[in-house]
Write an enzyme that holds these catalytic residues in place. Structure first.
Site, PDB file in Angstrom:
ATOM      1  N   ALA A  12       0.823  -1.202   0.000  1.00 43.10           N
ATOM      2  CA  ALA A  12       0.000   0.000   0.000  1.00 43.10           C
ATOM      3  C   ALA A  12       0.863   1.261   0.000  1.00 43.10           C
ATOM      4  CB  ALA A  12      -0.909   0.003   1.224  1.00 43.10           C
ATOM      5  N   ARG A  16       8.056  -2.350  -5.539  1.00 45.76           N
ATOM      6  CA  ARG A  16       9.441  -2.560  -5.944  1.00 45.76           C
ATOM      7  C   ARG A  16       9.547  -3.746  -6.891  1.00 45.76           C
ATOM      8  NH1 ARG A  16       7.077  -3.118  -1.491  1.00 45.76           N
ATOM      9  NH2 ARG A  16       8.546  -2.447   0.085  1.00 45.76           N
ATOM     10  N   ALA A  81      -4.234  -6.761  -0.544  1.00 46.54           N
ATOM     11  CA  ALA A  81      -5.395  -7.644  -0.715  1.00 46.54           C
ATOM     12  C   ALA A  81      -6.680  -6.875  -0.989  1.00 46.54           C
ATOM     13  CB  ALA A  81      -5.556  -8.471   0.560  1.00 46.54           C
ATOM     14  N   HIS A 236      -1.337 -12.528  -2.979  1.00 48.93           N
ATOM     15  CA  HIS A 236      -1.582 -11.645  -1.826  1.00 48.93           C
ATOM     16  C   HIS A 236      -0.219 -11.391  -1.196  1.00 48.93           C
ATOM     17  CE1 HIS A 236      -3.346 -10.975   2.440  1.00 48.93           C
ATOM     18  NE2 HIS A 236      -2.877  -9.865   1.901  1.00 48.93           N
ATOM     19  N   ASP A 237       0.170 -10.144  -1.040  1.00 45.87           N
ATOM     20  CA  ASP A 237       1.535  -9.869  -0.576  1.00 45.87           C
ATOM     21  C   ASP A 237       1.832 -10.540   0.756  1.00 45.87           C
ATOM     22  OD1 ASP A 237       1.115  -6.336   0.438  1.00 45.87           O
ATOM     23  OD2 ASP A 237       0.005  -8.129   0.970  1.00 45.87           O
ATOM     24  N   ASN A 296      -5.304  -8.931  11.396  1.00 45.54           N
ATOM     25  CA  ASN A 296      -4.841  -7.626  10.908  1.00 45.54           C
ATOM     26  C   ASN A 296      -4.672  -6.678  12.097  1.00 45.54           C
ATOM     27  OD1 ASN A 296      -5.528  -8.598   8.249  1.00 45.54           O
ATOM     28  ND2 ASN A 296      -5.566  -6.442   7.655  1.00 45.54           N
ATOM     29  N   GLN A 304       3.451   5.835   9.168  1.00 43.25           N
ATOM     30  CA  GLN A 304       3.464   6.492   7.855  1.00 43.25           C
ATOM     31  C   GLN A 304       2.672   7.798   7.901  1.00 43.25           C
ATOM     32  OE1 GLN A 304       1.923   3.427   5.172  1.00 43.25           O
ATOM     33  NE2 GLN A 304       3.595   2.062   5.719  1.00 43.25           N
ATOM     34  N   GLY A 403       9.273  -4.284   6.446  1.00 45.62           N
ATOM     35  CA  GLY A 403       9.993  -3.077   6.842  1.00 45.62           C
ATOM     36  C   GLY A 403      10.092  -2.907   8.344  1.00 45.62           C
TER      37      GLY A 403
HETATM   38  N1  LIG Z   1      14.857   1.629   9.052  1.00 45.48           N
HETATM   39  C1  LIG Z   1      13.592   1.743   9.458  1.00 45.48           C
HETATM   40  N2  LIG Z   1      13.310   2.308  10.660  1.00 45.48           N
HETATM   41  C2  LIG Z   1      12.027   2.442  11.079  1.00 45.48           C
HETATM   42  N3  LIG Z   1      10.949   2.019  10.380  1.00 45.48           N
HETATM   43  C3  LIG Z   1      11.192   1.431   9.189  1.00 45.48           C
HETATM   44  C4  LIG Z   1      12.500   1.266   8.665  1.00 45.48           C
HETATM   45  N4  LIG Z   1      12.393   0.650   7.457  1.00 45.48           N
HETATM   46  C5  LIG Z   1      11.065   0.457   7.228  1.00 45.48           C
HETATM   47  N5  LIG Z   1      10.354   0.916   8.270  1.00 45.48           N
HETATM   48  C6  LIG Z   1       8.900   0.849   8.463  1.00 45.48           C
HETATM   49  O1  LIG Z   1       8.415  -0.155   7.540  1.00 45.48           O
HETATM   50  C7  LIG Z   1       7.310   0.375   6.815  1.00 45.48           C
HETATM   51  C8  LIG Z   1       7.320  -0.157   5.382  1.00 45.48           C
HETATM   52  O2  LIG Z   1       7.308  -1.556   5.489  1.00 45.48           O
HETATM   53  P1  LIG Z   1       7.227  -2.391   4.102  1.00 45.48           P
HETATM   54  O3  LIG Z   1       8.292  -1.911   3.172  1.00 45.48           O
HETATM   55  O4  LIG Z   1       7.171  -3.817   4.468  1.00 45.48           O
HETATM   56  O5  LIG Z   1       5.810  -1.880   3.600  1.00 45.48           O
HETATM   57  P2  LIG Z   1       5.293  -1.933   2.072  1.00 45.48           P
HETATM   58  O6  LIG Z   1       5.662  -3.245   1.511  1.00 45.48           O
HETATM   59  O7  LIG Z   1       5.744  -0.739   1.364  1.00 45.48           O
HETATM   60  O8  LIG Z   1       3.760  -1.788   2.235  1.00 45.48           O
HETATM   61  P3  LIG Z   1       2.765  -2.981   2.639  1.00 45.48           P
HETATM   62  O9  LIG Z   1       2.949  -3.136   4.093  1.00 45.48           O
HETATM   63  O10 LIG Z   1       1.454  -2.502   2.234  1.00 45.48           O
HETATM   64  O11 LIG Z   1       3.249  -4.172   1.891  1.00 45.48           O
HETATM   65  C9  LIG Z   1       7.489   1.862   6.809  1.00 45.48           C
HETATM   66  O12 LIG Z   1       6.206   2.470   6.781  1.00 45.48           O
HETATM   67  C10 LIG Z   1       8.201   2.150   8.132  1.00 45.48           C
HETATM   68  O13 LIG Z   1       7.265   2.441   9.136  1.00 45.48           O
HETATM   69  C1  LIG Z   2      -6.405  -4.820   3.313  1.00 43.67           C
HETATM   70  C2  LIG Z   2      -5.602  -6.058   3.606  1.00 43.67           C
HETATM   71  O1  LIG Z   2      -5.937  -6.559   4.865  1.00 43.67           O
HETATM   72  C3  LIG Z   2      -4.169  -5.706   3.523  1.00 43.67           C
HETATM   73  O2  LIG Z   2      -3.859  -5.642   2.161  1.00 43.67           O
HETATM   74  C4  LIG Z   2      -3.265  -6.761   4.170  1.00 43.67           C
HETATM   75  O3  LIG Z   2      -3.758  -8.060   3.963  1.00 43.67           O
HETATM   76  C5  LIG Z   2      -1.997  -6.686   3.464  1.00 43.67           C
HETATM   77  O4  LIG Z   2      -1.840  -7.345   2.494  1.00 43.67           O
HETATM   78  C6  LIG Z   2      -0.958  -5.743   3.949  1.00 43.67           C
HETATM   79  O5  LIG Z   2       0.152  -5.727   3.128  1.00 43.67           O
HETATM   80 MG   LIG Z   3       4.876  -5.065   1.511  1.00 44.49          MG
END
Ligand SMILES: Nc1ncnc2c1ncn2[C@@H]1O[C@H](COP(=O)(O)OP(=O)(O)OP(=O)(O)O)[C@@H](O)[C@H]1O
Ligand SMILES: C[C@H](O)[C@H](O)[C@@H](O)C(=O)CO
Ligand SMILES: [Mg+2]
Length: 490
Positions: A12, A16, A81, A236-237, A296, A304, A403
């Site tokens: 969300a 990448r 999702a 689904h990620d 969840n 964020q 992350g």
């Molecule tokens: N070095 C860091 N220090 C603190 N927080 C971090 C760091 N690196 C990542 N994060 C946290 O991880 C989050 C991003 O996580 P991630 O990259 O898994 O999310 P995404 O894949 O972009 O989104 P989704 O969760 O929807 O898949 C950021 O919003 C931040 O809060």
């Molecule tokens: C809305 C969903 O619950 C959300 O996408 C979660 O399942 C997820 O995939 C977070 O990366």
């Molecule tokens: Mg992710």
């Protein structure tokens, strides 16, 4: 010649393209090729994703793969999702997809379950009640648009369709719709009827690891792309993240920590009994016939929003370092309170919450961040206890990926409060799980067990153990606070 794999992983908050190969020691080598922002914007009355922009970013990333010298690759696509694209008879989208954070479903669960008891729905599907599940989105969908819809495609399936011309419905993401019947393994006819949708409006259900097709000539002529074979992975990620979890520990659970925190355990059979229902746990389908028994949790979405509200003056790592300077547990926050789903300003919302509950109000960025991390850790620890109770087990290890696994302070607080070891990493577990399904599908990797062993040998993992006698009693006080809040709000 060794196979080369590309994971398209779109969360969300960001997307990448990661390129993966196995080296001579059977280690997975991962390289980031392209990263781009994601997010929804108000458009035509709703919060919508810009799906054409995402597809263009994928093609841009693939041109970088070709420019790096790779002539042919395999590719898998995973995204967040529940959201979907409506495709008309002409094969084109009827509208940009609406985000699950749009307000349109805020009353959908109570409306739809007024004559369909929740525990009956849970028995059928085993899926948690989140008002943005696809079932409720389609229930609230524009009926005129739905009437013109030839196919309803989940986001990653739609992207695969646009790239290859082939349309399928992959089961891990299909299960998040809350429309799959656990027993039948198909879309539930009664639920489809309830929302005026016909089975034929979904393409055939396929398992993760199914070959989809090659990128069509249209795109090959418009972009300088490598020859690309697309495999439908665990689209689904979170399902890919679970595949990419190293699974360290005698009795391990996972925490996929990103925009959402998805905390749970991989099961071979679904658990949709009364305790799971009452605690709103879900049985999302996993790869290879598994079930992702999880909940969840609001997650780093909160961080964020705070980062945005502070004018993006600080990086996430700066915010984490600032938080570490402050005392934890100065206030209790139910971080799953729906008020945090999409507040106008997250900082204000957190401060209002603390005022309303007569607690110390965090003021500075570091005070606000330590409040968020403290209550995420408390919430995680509370859910680990619930998992033990529901599954009648004793979890020993929490594998934190995504992350959020970069946040040592949060990892340590979680380990101490939950009294379990924490193994943190890989942060790109989703992309790793994506390519692992591709590698298993081509035969380069024997199976999931071997794949997880390779992950443990290929990526740095950080270990945290409980700091005994620290924060004693704090979890119990938090649990009492949550009980008090749910009575107040009932
Ligand atoms: N070095 C860091 N220090 C603190 N927080 C971090 C760091 N690196 C990542 N994060 C946290 O991880 C989050 C991003 O996580 P991630 O990259 O898994 O999310 P995404 O894949 O972009 O989104 P989704 O969760 O929807 O898949 C950021 O919003 C931040 O809060
Ligand atoms: C809305 C969903 O619950 C959300 O996408 C979660 O399942 C997820 O995939 C977070 O990366
Ligand atoms: Mg992710």
């Amino acid at each position: 010649m060794k196979n080369v794999y590309v994971a398209v992983d779109i969360g969300a908050s960001s997307g990448r393209l990661m390129l993966a190969e196995c080296d001579e020691n059977e280690h997975i080598k991962l390289k980031e090729i392209h990263r781009f922002k994601n997010g929804f914007k108000k458009n035509d009355g709703h919060d919508r994703w810009n799906i054409d922009y995402l597809i263009h970013e994928i093609l841009t990333g693939l041109t970088k793969v070709k420019a790096t010298g790779y002539q042919q690759v395999y590719l898998g696509i995973d995204t967040w999702a529940v959201d979907y694209v409506l495709v008309g008879e002409d094969g084109h989208k009827l509208a940009d997809p609406i985000s699950y954070r749009d307000n349109r479903t805020v009353h959908a669960i109570s409306d739809l379950t007024s004559d369909l008891p929740k525990n009956y729905l849970y028995q059928k599907t085993g899926i948690q009640f989140l008002d943005f599940n696809t079932l409720y989105q389609l229930y609230e969908e524009n009926q005129d648009l739905l009437g013109k819809t030839d196919k309803i495609m989940m986001i990653p399936d739609y992207i695969g369709y646009v790239l290859t011309g082939q349309s399928v419905t992959e089961v891990t993401n299909a299960s998040t719709t809350q429309m799959l019947n656990l027993r039948a393994g198909l879309f539930d006819e009664d639920l489809l009827k309830k929302i005026n949708v016909h089975d034929s409006q979904f393409s055939k259900l396929v398992e993760a690891g199914t070959y989809l097709g090659t990128i069509s000539d249209h795109w090959m002529k418009s972009f300088d792309l490598p020859a690309t074979k697309v495999i439908t992975v665990a689209t689904h990620d979170t399902a890919s993240a679970v595949v990419g979890t190293p699974g360290v520990g005698e009795n391990w659970a996972f925490l996929s920590s990103g925009t959402w925190s998805l905390l749970g355990k991989e099961l071979n059979t679904p658990e949709n009994g009364q305790a799971a229902f009452e605690n709103n746990y879900t049985n999302e389908w996993g790869a290879y016939g598994t079930y992702r028994f999880l909940k969840n949790i609001m997650g780093l979405w909160i961080a964020q929003c705070i980062k945005r509200d502070l004018g993006n003056c600080y990086s996430f790592s700066e915010l984490a370092s600032m938080a570490a300077q402050e005392k934890p547990f100065q206030q209790f926050i139910d971080i799953n309170d729906p008020r945090f789903i999409k507040p106008f300003n997250m900082v204000d919302e957190i401060q209002m919450y603390c005022r309303e509950t007569h607690q110390t109000v965090p003021r500075t960025p570091s005070e606000i961040m330590i409040a968020v991390y403290s209550n995420l850790a408390l919430f995680y620890a509370n859910e680990v206890q619930k998992l033990d109770q529901i599954l009648d087990c004793k979890l020993t290890t929490l594998n934190i990926v995504g992350g959020g696994s970069n946040i040592a302070l949060l990892n340590q607080m979680t380990s101490t409060l939950a009294k379990v070891d924490v193994v943190a990493g890989p942060n790109e577990a989703t992309a790793i799980g994506n390519v692992l399904v591709q590698m298993i599908s081509t035969g380069d990797v024997a199976d999931l067990k071997v794949g997880r062993e390779m992950i443990g040998q290929s990526f740095d993992l950080n270990h945290f153990v409980p700091e005994t006698d620290k924060y004693s009693g704090i979890l119990k006080s938090y649990q009492d606070f949550l009980k008090g809040r749910s009575k107040e709000l009932a």
